[in-house]
Write an enzyme that holds these catalytic residues in place. Structure first.
Site: not given
Ligand code: SAH
Ligand code: SF4
Length: 388
Positions: A93, A106, A113, A117, A120, A349
């Site tokens: 995205e 962004c 990933c 975390c 996230c 985010c």
């Protein structure tokens, strides 16, 4: 289109070398770059100041191709999100955030990933693969010219830029996809491409210490570090990479980076998690961390946590966030509370999950927001104050 060279993959020096291979002079590379990055051109035939023979050569050997758009949504607050196909069922995205004085894009650097975390949703989906240079810089290329088309703005080199700032804060850990990320950064800074200043390009990292040092030498753009915790025990839990590069090493790397950075501070991002990392005691611990014996000049950006079901975490209440911010600002640290933008299109985010069933998720998300707003009040998700 296999076998063709994607010119979005080549940085300025590589494009000169490529033109050399075609028997062309270096200035041709500059012309090509301007056509591609300043006029958004992908059709070599339209590049009218290139010799016909070169245009023909390019047409048989090269192409200019950004990832295909799967979906394109605009939020009620103007935030625009594209979901892009990067092959083999992967999507990433790109989010455009318009503000009065600037337009920020962004961008993502990986599909998924590996850092994982706790708070996230990108991390929760695991790591698929690194993006190529063309896929990273292609996000800027696609977005800039889509935005211009939407506004009826003619492509051209100066004064018409829609995107004035880039943040590498989308999906992925940019410093774990180092070479393509740095090549893409160089293209963003190059005067014949986007010509963005180093101050207007920010790389956000969860703290890959050796790569922070390498970045300071290779392409020192503005640095944001995802801190999220005031001590190692807490950070080990929230950002597993901390077990490899603990806070002391991370703080030292930030200090070293500042000798080369375009700004004289590092931005620390801190995701506000109810009852986890958001007490005044945590804030005081942070003050001690960054103002201790070896201080780190910094600003804090408090990010209200954007919840998603699997996290089991809750956003701190607004009053808590303000109180936390006050402890930091009373100690002289410039602290902002990030506005939550684009939530209705899942572009905030940590909501960038690259799922192709986007529409269903938006509906789910809207229902969830309504529930949260009932529980926490109508301002939930609409934090707009800036604490100073
Ligand atoms: N991997 C890099 C860049 C991408 S994440 C990094 O971690 O810095 C960009 C920012 O979004 C980070 O500060 C990250 O901590 C934050 N973030 C991730 N999930 C979030 C969530 N659910 N709510 C709010 N912020 C989140
Ligand atoms: Fe990866 Fe950044 Fe998400 Fe952590 S916050 S899992 S490093 S994208």
């Amino acid at each position: 289109m296999t076998g063709l060279t994607n010119l979005l993959d080549l940085d300025p020096a590589q494009l000169v070398a490529y033109c050399g291979e075609l028997g062309e002079k270096p200035f041709r590379a500059k012309q090509l770059q301007r056509w591609i990055h300043q006029f958004g051109a992908s059709d070599f035939n339209a590049m009218s100041d290139l010799a016909k023979s070169l245009r023909e050569k390019l047409a048989t050997r090269a192409h200019v191709e950004a990832p295909q758009i799967i979906s394109d949504h605009t939020s009620t607050d103007g935030t625009r999100k594209w979901l892009l196909d990067v092959g083999q069922g992967n999507a990433v995205e790109t989010v455009f955030i318009p503000e009065e004085q600037r337009g920020t894009l962004c961008i993502s650097t990986q599909a998924g990933c590996a850092v994982n975390c706790r708070f996230c949703s990108t991390g929760k989906q695991g790591f698929s693969r690194n993006l190529t240079v063309a896929e990273i810089v292609g996000q800027l290329w696609m977005a800039e010219f889509e935005l211009r088309r939407s506004k009826g703005i003619e492509p051209g080199p100066r004064g018409e830029r829609q995107i004035t700032n880039v943040v590498m804060m989308g999906m992925g850990e940019p410093l774990l996809n180092y070479e393509p990320t740095v090549t893409a950064l160089r293209m963003m800074l190059d005067d014949n491409a986007y010509g963005l200043s180093r101050r207007r390009v920010t790389l956000s990292t969860s703290g890959v210490v050796p790569m922070i040092d390498k970045l300071s030498q290779d392409c020192a753009v503005a640095l944001a570090v995802s801190l999220h915790a005031s001590n190692d025990a807490l950070r080990d839990d929230l950002v597993p990479l901390n077990r490899k590069y603990p806070l002391r090493e991370l703080m030292a790397a930030c200090r070293r980076y500042l000798d080369f950075a375009p700004r004289d501070f590092v931005t620390f991002e801190y995701c506000m998690l109810d009852g986890v990392n958001d007490s005044d005691a945590h804030a005081r611990e942070l003050v001690a961390l960054v103002q201790g014996r070896e201080p780190v000049p910094c600003k804090f950006n408090l990010i209200p946590f954007n919840p998603f079901p699997e996290s089991g975490l809750i956003r701190s209440e607004n009053a808590r966030i303000k109180s936390f911010a006050k402890v930091l600002s009373n100690a002289g640290i410039v602290t902002t509370i990030r506005k939550t933008r684009g939530e209705d299109i899942d572009a905030a985010c940590g909501q960038l999950a690259g799922e192709v069933q986007d529409r269903t998720r938006v509906q789910e998300r809207m229902q969830k927001m309504a529930t949260y707003q009932k529980k926490f009040g109508p301002n939930f998700g609409r934090i707009v104050e800036i604490a100073s």
